[in-house]
Design an enzyme around this catalytic site. Sequence first.
Site, mmCIF file in Angstrom:
data_model
loop_
_atom_site.group_PDB
_atom_site.id
_atom_site.type_symbol
_atom_site.label_atom_id
_atom_site.label_comp_id
_atom_site.label_asym_id
_atom_site.label_seq_id
_atom_site.Cartn_x
_atom_site.Cartn_y
_atom_site.Cartn_z
ATOM 1 N N LYS A 1 49.654 154.610 -24.995
ATOM 2 C CA LYS A 1 50.279 155.937 -24.874
ATOM 3 C C LYS A 1 50.340 156.643 -26.231
ATOM 4 O O LYS A 1 50.001 157.821 -26.334
ATOM 5 C CB LYS A 1 51.685 155.736 -24.288
ATOM 6 C CG LYS A 1 52.515 156.963 -24.131
ATOM 7 C CD LYS A 1 53.583 156.740 -23.078
ATOM 8 C CE LYS A 1 54.958 156.443 -23.628
ATOM 9 N NZ LYS A 1 55.598 157.552 -24.303
ATOM 10 N N ARG B 1 48.014 161.177 -29.647
ATOM 11 C CA ARG B 1 47.476 161.610 -30.948
ATOM 12 C C ARG B 1 46.037 162.055 -30.827
ATOM 13 O O ARG B 1 45.635 163.076 -31.399
ATOM 14 C CB ARG B 1 47.613 160.461 -31.953
ATOM 15 C CG ARG B 1 49.080 160.260 -32.389
ATOM 16 C CD ARG B 1 49.279 158.860 -32.918
ATOM 17 N NE ARG B 1 50.597 158.652 -33.515
ATOM 18 C CZ ARG B 1 51.714 158.366 -32.843
ATOM 19 N NH1 ARG B 1 51.678 158.280 -31.508
ATOM 20 N NH2 ARG B 1 52.858 158.165 -33.478
ATOM 21 N N GLY C 1 59.044 162.952 -25.333
ATOM 22 C CA GLY C 1 59.526 163.231 -26.688
ATOM 23 C C GLY C 1 58.372 163.261 -27.674
ATOM 24 O O GLY C 1 58.357 164.066 -28.616
ATOM 25 N N SER D 1 61.109 157.130 -37.907
ATOM 26 C CA SER D 1 60.555 157.634 -36.653
ATOM 27 C C SER D 1 59.091 158.003 -36.824
ATOM 28 O O SER D 1 58.736 158.859 -37.635
ATOM 29 C CB SER D 1 61.339 158.870 -36.187
ATOM 30 O OG SER D 1 60.571 159.606 -35.259
ATOM 31 N N GLN E 1 57.343 159.486 -34.667
ATOM 32 C CA GLN E 1 57.115 160.837 -34.118
ATOM 33 C C GLN E 1 57.363 161.886 -35.190
ATOM 34 O O GLN E 1 56.597 162.850 -35.316
ATOM 35 C CB GLN E 1 58.020 161.070 -32.914
ATOM 36 C CG GLN E 1 57.660 160.177 -31.735
ATOM 37 C CD GLN E 1 58.615 160.319 -30.575
ATOM 38 O OE1 GLN E 1 59.634 161.008 -30.659
ATOM 39 N NE2 GLN E 1 58.296 159.660 -29.475
ATOM 40 N N ASP F 1 60.474 149.990 -28.472
ATOM 41 C CA ASP F 1 60.170 150.243 -27.056
ATOM 42 C C ASP F 1 60.193 148.967 -26.202
ATOM 43 O O ASP F 1 60.194 149.045 -24.968
ATOM 44 C CB ASP F 1 58.800 150.917 -26.918
ATOM 45 C CG ASP F 1 58.826 152.343 -27.449
ATOM 46 O OD1 ASP F 1 59.924 152.918 -27.591
ATOM 47 O OD2 ASP F 1 57.741 152.894 -27.729
ATOM 48 N N ARG G 1 69.426 153.714 -23.746
ATOM 49 C CA ARG G 1 68.899 152.420 -23.274
ATOM 50 C C ARG G 1 69.854 151.256 -23.521
ATOM 51 O O ARG G 1 69.756 150.229 -22.843
ATOM 52 C CB ARG G 1 67.516 152.154 -23.897
ATOM 53 C CG ARG G 1 66.459 153.043 -23.269
ATOM 54 C CD ARG G 1 65.067 152.782 -23.803
ATOM 55 N NE ARG G 1 64.092 153.580 -23.049
ATOM 56 C CZ ARG G 1 62.877 153.871 -23.480
ATOM 57 N NH1 ARG G 1 62.458 153.446 -24.654
ATOM 58 N NH2 ARG G 1 62.065 154.596 -22.724
ATOM 59 N N ARG H 1 60.970 152.728 -18.889
ATOM 60 C CA ARG H 1 61.067 151.358 -19.427
ATOM 61 C C ARG H 1 62.230 150.584 -18.795
ATOM 62 O O ARG H 1 62.181 149.360 -18.692
ATOM 63 C CB ARG H 1 61.153 151.378 -20.952
ATOM 64 C CG ARG H 1 59.911 152.005 -21.579
ATOM 65 C CD ARG H 1 59.540 151.487 -22.930
ATOM 66 N NE ARG H 1 58.581 152.396 -23.551
ATOM 67 C CZ ARG H 1 57.260 152.357 -23.377
ATOM 68 N NH1 ARG H 1 56.714 151.431 -22.616
ATOM 69 N NH2 ARG H 1 56.473 153.236 -23.965
HETATM 70 C C1 S3P Z 1 56.405 156.773 -30.562
HETATM 71 C C2 S3P Z 1 57.395 156.481 -31.471
HETATM 72 C C3 S3P Z 1 58.696 155.914 -31.095
HETATM 73 C C4 S3P Z 1 58.656 155.329 -29.680
HETATM 74 C C5 S3P Z 1 57.981 156.247 -28.705
HETATM 75 C C6 S3P Z 1 56.560 156.540 -29.125
HETATM 76 C C7 S3P Z 1 55.141 157.325 -31.063
HETATM 77 O O1 S3P Z 1 59.662 156.944 -31.129
HETATM 78 O O2 S3P Z 1 59.954 155.018 -29.237
HETATM 79 O O3 S3P Z 1 57.963 155.655 -27.410
HETATM 80 O O4 S3P Z 1 54.143 157.367 -30.315
HETATM 81 O O5 S3P Z 1 55.109 157.730 -32.231
HETATM 82 P P1 S3P Z 1 60.392 157.383 -32.487
HETATM 83 O O6 S3P Z 1 59.387 157.945 -33.388
HETATM 84 O O7 S3P Z 1 61.394 158.415 -32.051
HETATM 85 O O8 S3P Z 1 61.052 156.158 -33.017
#
Ligand code: S3P
Length: 433
Positions: A25, A30, A96, A167, A169, A319, A350, A392
């Site tokens: 995923k 990306r 997110g 993070s 993300q 995760d 969670r 999840r």
């Molecule tokens: C992810 C980063 C994580 C993860 C999410 C996917 C990613 O989140 O929990 O399921 O693909 O970069 P965070 O960056 O908020 O920790």
Amino acid sequence: MKIDTQVTVRPARNVRGSVQLPGDKSISHRYAMLAGIADGPSRLENYSTGADCASTLGCMRALGVAWERKENLIEVQGRGLSLAAPSLPLDCGNSGSTMRMLSGIVAGQPFTSEMTGDESLSRRPMERVIRPLSAMGAKIESQQGKPPLRIAGGNLKAIDYKMPVASAQVKSCLLFAGLFADGETRIEEPLRTRDHTEVALRVFGVHLDRKSAGQGSEVRIRGAQRLHGIEARIPGDLSSAAFFLCAAGLFPGSQLAIPNLLMNPTRARLLEILMQMGLRIAVTQLEEINGELVGSLQVEGGALKGGKIAGADSAALIDEIPVLAAIAPFTPEGLEVRDARELRVKESDRISAVATNLRRMGAQVEEFEDGLKIPGGQAVHGAEIDSQSDHRIAMAFAIAALRAEGETVIHGAEAAAISYPAFFQTLEKVVER
Ligand code: S3P
């Protein structure tokens, strides 16, 4: 209207067989975003089947990127760094990753974009991207730091940013924004998080500098670099594999083959921890594809003994903690999770969702602000589980149900489709009763 799908899971004796996982995923998101801003076409094989990655594709189309899907092959016609102003809000659904990472790209565009999400996404914190993107020059409106977001982009300037929260993300969002900024952007993360963005940017032809910094890392990227299209096969999703690996860890007689699995070192801590806890995993055919390690696993069941996850491990396993916690009552030592406060701001809270559902199964659980403590050796019965619309949580409790006494009903089982639509069918195929 939301339809509540219930799935009944009966106890099992073993898991045996081969599991072919959907494309990872994180990498799918990306690649879809970068293929959209590359010059020329890209072909992405084994693209994630999850609804989240479809949300990313939907947003890219709304930004003027043409793509076609032939089952799990996506052909994207990149339009270069300039996207088209969307005529409707960008619908990020439950994702997110879509909202946070794509906000870095739309912040670089000389137009205004609105980004919306479902009920769960609308509760999730976005200041972590709003603050640094605003410092780069984007004008962002939000609902007290939550979605929907209205981003007026363009004319970004580079920043030097020390991320307060670990993070991937946020790091990715800022690296993407850095591509559109004037000058060199420098980002420092306090703990090492998944590095698929850094790896993918290089595959698309972008130059960046990386080095480790304490327990984390530092990345630097210069703006105005052009990307070229790629041909890629996306490795199997390790976080989805976690459910089957944990199932194998419940039954010593299990035997599973998992071909073409992502084994990137920033994600593979799960495999090390499971092996420390007693699972036997042999890796064959290890190779590097587009900078990502990919391997085939032969797994022989064990009786996982439990343990403690804290510090950098909590960030590395973020995760996978729900499923590790859901099976903890069956382990002799149980599981303690600390330093995992981030779990409270995922698709659901969670920590609370795991505690509530374990208690419904008759287990004892201690809940902390940043984690959980679940004693081992507990007798657990089947129960009515509430997924809280979190993929999840739905999948984690389907695994716990395999060792419970009596049947378990997973309410809101449809949430699994966010990352893994074929999860329940695949589980039924490998379970022996
Ligand atoms: C992810 C980063 C994580 C993860 C999410 C996917 C990613 O989140 O929990 O399921 O693909 O970069 P965070 O960056 O908020 O920790």
